[in-house]
Scaffold this motif. Structure first.
Motif, PDB file in Angstrom:
ATOM      1  N   GLY A 198       0.812  -1.198   0.000  1.00  0.00           N
ATOM      2  CA  GLY A 198       0.000   0.000   0.000  1.00  0.00           C
ATOM      3  C   GLY A 198       0.850   1.253   0.000  1.00  0.00           C
ATOM      4  O   GLY A 198       2.075   1.200   0.076  1.00  0.00           O
ATOM      5  N   VAL A 199       0.203   2.397  -0.095  1.00  0.00           N
ATOM      6  CA  VAL A 199       0.885   3.692  -0.095  1.00  0.00           C
ATOM      7  C   VAL A 199       1.304   4.033   1.335  1.00  0.00           C
ATOM      8  O   VAL A 199       0.464   3.987   2.246  1.00  0.00           O
ATOM      9  N   PRO A 200       2.566   4.354   1.574  1.00  0.00           N
ATOM     10  CA  PRO A 200       3.010   4.665   2.941  1.00  0.00           C
ATOM     11  C   PRO A 200       2.198   5.803   3.549  1.00  0.00           C
ATOM     12  O   PRO A 200       2.001   6.848   2.929  1.00  0.00           O
ATOM     13  N   GLY A 201       1.727   5.582   4.775  1.00  0.00           N
ATOM     14  CA  GLY A 201       0.987   6.617   5.482  1.00  0.00           C
ATOM     15  C   GLY A 201      -0.427   6.838   5.020  1.00  0.00           C
ATOM     16  O   GLY A 201      -1.110   7.748   5.502  1.00  0.00           O
ATOM     17  N   CYS A 202      -0.894   6.024   4.083  1.00  0.00           N
ATOM     18  CA  CYS A 202      -2.233   6.224   3.527  1.00  0.00           C
ATOM     19  C   CYS A 202      -3.306   5.735   4.499  1.00  0.00           C
ATOM     20  O   CYS A 202      -3.155   4.685   5.133  1.00  0.00           O
ATOM     21  N   LEU A 203      -4.376   6.491   4.607  1.00  0.00           N
ATOM     22  CA  LEU A 203      -5.539   6.125   5.413  1.00  0.00           C
ATOM     23  C   LEU A 203      -6.632   5.644   4.469  1.00  0.00           C
ATOM     24  O   LEU A 203      -6.984   6.341   3.515  1.00  0.00           O
ATOM     25  N   ALA A 204      -7.179   4.461   4.705  1.00  0.00           N
ATOM     26  CA  ALA A 204      -8.191   3.888   3.827  1.00  0.00           C
ATOM     27  C   ALA A 204      -9.460   3.587   4.620  1.00  0.00           C
ATOM     28  O   ALA A 204      -9.399   2.946   5.670  1.00  0.00           O
ATOM     29  N   ILE A 205     -10.601   4.058   4.113  1.00  0.00           N
ATOM     30  CA  ILE A 205     -11.877   3.909   4.803  1.00  0.00           C
ATOM     31  C   ILE A 205     -12.957   3.511   3.794  1.00  0.00           C
ATOM     32  O   ILE A 205     -12.994   4.033   2.678  1.00  0.00           O
ATOM     33  N   GLU A 206     -13.834   2.590   4.204  1.00  0.00           N
ATOM     34  CA  GLU A 206     -15.039   2.272   3.422  1.00  0.00           C
ATOM     35  C   GLU A 206     -16.247   2.313   4.354  1.00  0.00           C
ATOM     36  O   GLU A 206     -16.431   1.414   5.175  1.00  0.00           O
ATOM     37  N   PRO A 207     -17.081   3.347   4.266  1.00  0.00           N
ATOM     38  CA  PRO A 207     -18.247   3.468   5.143  1.00  0.00           C
ATOM     39  C   PRO A 207     -19.240   2.341   4.926  1.00  0.00           C
ATOM     40  O   PRO A 207     -19.319   1.749   3.843  1.00  0.00           O
ATOM     41  N   CYS A 208     -20.035   2.059   5.973  1.00  0.00           N
ATOM     42  CA  CYS A 208     -21.014   0.971   5.884  1.00  0.00           C
ATOM     43  C   CYS A 208     -22.361   1.450   5.372  1.00  0.00           C
ATOM     44  O   CYS A 208     -23.208   0.633   5.003  1.00  0.00           O
ATOM     45  N   CYS A 209     -22.590   2.772   5.358  1.00  0.00           N
ATOM     46  CA  CYS A 209     -23.871   3.315   4.907  1.00  0.00           C
ATOM     47  C   CYS A 209     -23.711   4.816   4.719  1.00  0.00           C
ATOM     48  O   CYS A 209     -22.649   5.389   5.006  1.00  0.00           O
ATOM     49  N   ALA A 210     -24.777   5.473   4.274  1.00  0.00           N
ATOM     50  CA  ALA A 210     -24.720   6.903   3.989  1.00  0.00           C
ATOM     51  C   ALA A 210     -24.375   7.723   5.226  1.00  0.00           C
ATOM     52  O   ALA A 210     -23.686   8.743   5.139  1.00  0.00           O
TER      53      ALA A 210
ATOM     54  N   PRO B 175     -15.027   0.258   9.436  1.00  0.00           N
ATOM     55  CA  PRO B 175     -14.766   0.981   8.186  1.00  0.00           C
ATOM     56  C   PRO B 175     -13.298   1.272   7.917  1.00  0.00           C
ATOM     57  O   PRO B 175     -12.934   1.569   6.782  1.00  0.00           O
ATOM     58  N   TRP B 176     -12.453   1.192   8.946  1.00  0.00           N
ATOM     59  CA  TRP B 176     -11.026   1.481   8.778  1.00  0.00           C
ATOM     60  C   TRP B 176     -10.342   0.270   8.148  1.00  0.00           C
ATOM     61  O   TRP B 176     -10.171  -0.766   8.782  1.00  0.00           O
ATOM     62  N   LEU B 177      -9.944   0.389   6.898  1.00  0.00           N
ATOM     63  CA  LEU B 177      -9.381  -0.757   6.183  1.00  0.00           C
ATOM     64  C   LEU B 177      -7.960  -1.077   6.617  1.00  0.00           C
ATOM     65  O   LEU B 177      -7.518  -2.219   6.491  1.00  0.00           O
ATOM     66  N   ASN B 178      -7.234  -0.094   7.115  1.00  0.00           N
ATOM     67  CA  ASN B 178      -5.837  -0.342   7.503  1.00  0.00           C
ATOM     68  C   ASN B 178      -5.487   0.278   8.852  1.00  0.00           C
ATOM     69  O   ASN B 178      -4.340   0.652   9.094  1.00  0.00           O
TER      70      ASN B 178
ATOM     71  N   LEU C 109      -6.987 -11.471   0.060  1.00  0.00           N
ATOM     72  CA  LEU C 109      -6.795 -11.565   1.501  1.00  0.00           C
ATOM     73  C   LEU C 109      -5.459 -10.973   1.938  1.00  0.00           C
ATOM     74  O   LEU C 109      -5.367 -10.337   2.989  1.00  0.00           O
ATOM     75  N   ASP C 110      -4.417 -11.187   1.122  1.00  0.00           N
ATOM     76  CA  ASP C 110      -3.103 -10.634   1.460  1.00  0.00           C
ATOM     77  C   ASP C 110      -3.179  -9.114   1.472  1.00  0.00           C
ATOM     78  O   ASP C 110      -3.564  -8.484   0.489  1.00  0.00           O
ATOM     79  N   GLY C 111      -2.821  -8.518   2.597  1.00  0.00           N
ATOM     80  CA  GLY C 111      -2.871  -7.074   2.728  1.00  0.00           C
ATOM     81  C   GLY C 111      -4.238  -6.530   3.082  1.00  0.00           C
ATOM     82  O   GLY C 111      -4.409  -5.313   3.203  1.00  0.00           O
ATOM     83  N   GLY C 112      -5.205  -7.413   3.275  1.00  0.00           N
ATOM     84  CA  GLY C 112      -6.562  -6.981   3.559  1.00  0.00           C
ATOM     85  C   GLY C 112      -6.814  -6.723   5.035  1.00  0.00           C
ATOM     86  O   GLY C 112      -5.948  -6.958   5.893  1.00  0.00           O
ATOM     87  N   GLN C 113      -8.031  -6.266   5.325  1.00  0.00           N
ATOM     88  CA  GLN C 113      -8.379  -5.961   6.706  1.00  0.00           C
ATOM     89  C   GLN C 113      -8.345  -7.200   7.592  1.00  0.00           C
ATOM     90  O   GLN C 113      -7.946  -7.136   8.752  1.00  0.00           O
TER      91      GLN C 113
END
Length: 208
Positions: A1-13, A98-101, A126-130
């Motif tokens: 992944g990108v160093p220092g990157c924050l990754a988020i996927e919300p569960c709803c609106a 929601p925090w992927l990493n 799966l490799d590198g996943g939450q």
């Protein structure tokens, strides 16, 4: 992944605004992944519920099994899985993370207390996943609860539609339905919109 990157996927609106705020406040690159396909949301999240880094929300309480995922597509499957398990007498919790990493290990230990099994869901490799991050946080915190990881173990095959279907075991025409390229773009714009009917004009540099 990108160093220092924050990754988020919300569960709803309701989680989109706080997730966007977290990305804007992050000192570094950030990635906000949104799902635009039509999707049933069987759970509710209060609009004022805080989004704390590395921590999730319990969408459904459960005493035996914990199903952890992110985004509306995965969590819908988790919700249905919990219902099927309940029919077999197995009480399963559904947890939106929601925090992927980012994983808050003390929070994770609290929500997993008393669980006999943890199932993690990833919508990619799966490799590198939450799921792998959850397992690492559990190990670092001394949690010995068994973990099942559900996700892709390898890249899917490439080729023509019929070749890919055959490789995956879907050889009958009725197993899957493919939408036309531009219809797919139009649908992804229309279905999340508030309109009951609309005319959609698509511009795309790639044809069929």
């Amino acid at each position: 992944g990108v160093p220092g990157c924050l990754a988020i996927e919300p569960c709803c609106a309701a989680q989109v605004a706080p997730a966007l705020r977290a990305c804007l406040e992050h000192q570094g690159p950030s990635y906000l992944r949104l799902v635009s396909v039509p999707c049933e949301i069987p759970y509710t999240v209060p609009a004022d519920m805080p989004l704390e880094e590395g921590k999730g929300h319990i969408l459904k309480e459960g005493s035996k099994v914990a199903i952890i995922g992110y985004g509306p597509v995965l969590l819908l499957q988790a919700w249905h899985a919990a219902a099927r398990l309940a029919a077999q007498g197995i009480d399963a919790a559904v947890i939106a993370l929601p925090w992927l990493n980012r994983i808050d290990a003390p929070w994770l230990a609290r929500v997993l207390e008393g669980k006999t099994l943890v199932a993690t869901l990833d919508n990619h490799l799966l490799d590198g996943g939450q799921g792998r991050r959850i397992a690492a946080a559990m190990a670092a915190h001394g949690l010995r609860t068994p973990v099942i990881h559900l996700g892709l173990e390898d890249f899917p095959p490439c080729g023509r539609n019929d070749e890919v279907l055959a490789a995956l075991g879907y050889e009958r025409p009725g197993d899957l339905w493919y939408a036309e390229h531009h219809e797919s773009h139009a649908a992804s714009a229309f279905f999340p919109s508030p309109f009951e009917s609309a005319a959609v004009l698509t511009f795309d540099g790639v044809g069929e």
